[in-house]
Design an enzyme around this catalytic site. Structure first.
Site, PDB file in Angstrom:
ATOM      1  N   PRO A 119       0.231   7.375  13.587  1.00  0.00           N
ATOM      2  CA  PRO A 119       0.362   8.364  14.667  1.00  0.00           C
ATOM      3  C   PRO A 119       1.448   9.425  14.480  1.00  0.00           C
ATOM      4  O   PRO A 119       2.453   9.460  15.199  1.00  0.00           O
ATOM      5  CB  PRO A 119       0.637   7.492  15.885  1.00  0.00           C
ATOM      6  CG  PRO A 119       1.362   6.309  15.332  1.00  0.00           C
ATOM      7  CD  PRO A 119       0.747   6.066  13.979  1.00  0.00           C
ATOM      8  N   CYS A 120       1.226  10.327  13.550  1.00  0.00           N
ATOM      9  CA  CYS A 120       2.184  11.416  13.326  1.00  0.00           C
ATOM     10  C   CYS A 120       2.265  12.351  14.530  1.00  0.00           C
ATOM     11  O   CYS A 120       3.267  13.058  14.687  1.00  0.00           O
ATOM     12  CB  CYS A 120       1.832  12.178  12.053  1.00  0.00           C
ATOM     13  SG  CYS A 120       0.146  12.771  11.964  1.00  0.00           S
ATOM     14  N   HIS A 121       1.262  12.324  15.396  1.00  0.00           N
ATOM     15  CA  HIS A 121       1.298  13.167  16.599  1.00  0.00           C
ATOM     16  C   HIS A 121       2.369  12.700  17.589  1.00  0.00           C
ATOM     17  O   HIS A 121       2.739  13.444  18.483  1.00  0.00           O
ATOM     18  CB  HIS A 121      -0.079  13.191  17.286  1.00  0.00           C
ATOM     19  CG  HIS A 121      -0.550  11.867  17.762  1.00  0.00           C
ATOM     20  ND1 HIS A 121      -1.145  10.945  16.919  1.00  0.00           N
ATOM     21  CD2 HIS A 121      -0.512  11.295  18.993  1.00  0.00           C
ATOM     22  CE1 HIS A 121      -1.461   9.856  17.620  1.00  0.00           C
ATOM     23  NE2 HIS A 121      -1.083  10.045  18.875  1.00  0.00           N
TER      24      HIS A 121
END
Length: 151
Positions: A119-121
């Site tokens: 989850p880079c967001h």
């Protein structure tokens, strides 16, 4: 052998790839692929649909992102950020015991080959503002709002 599919999602078409054993790529798609699915990609598709329908908060898929040892270290830390939570580049740099590597963490975050599941967001600026996202800030904001982690 390599397997690839494209699936529709609320944030646009997603491209998924697998070596048949683990997921190797998940990215926003800008072009059609030849469809060559496998059981793992069908399961990934099922879980991603569950995420977008609000029924899944944690993915359970084997992952094999290709990258440097440093990138792998960063991506493992990204996976520790829970649904609905956020972190910053600096916090990730501290977690990998390399507090001066803030920019390098940002570059590793940008190079994440398995977006959404890694989850880079969920990374925001130290000032708690939205910062860059390969899919665009509007998609990042949508994902964070979907998870209840924004504002």
């Amino acid at each position: 052998m390599s397997f690839e599919i494209t699936m529709n999602s609320p944030i646009g078409p997603l491209q998924l790839a697998s070596d048949g054993v683990a997921l190797t790529q998940l990215s926003l798609s800008t072009h059609a692929l030849r469809e060559n699915s496998c059981a793992l990609l069908e399961e990934a598709k099922r879980q991603i649909n569950g995420y977008f329908q609000g029924q899944l908060r944690q993915f359970d898929l084997p992952l094999k992102p290709h990258g440097t040892l440093f990138q792998q270290q960063v991506w493992r830390q990204l996976q520790q950020i829970k649904f609905g939570e956020t972190s910053s580049y600096g916090e990730i740099a501290n977690r990998i015991h390399n507090p001066k590597a803030v920019r390098a963490v940002g570059m590793a975050n940008r190079s994440n080959p398995i977006a959404l599941i890694i989850p880079c967001h969920r990374i925001i600026g130290a000032n708690r503002k939205l910062v860059g996202y390969a899919g665009g800030i509007s998609i990042k904001k949508w994902l964070l709002e979907h998870e209840g982690g924004w504002p």
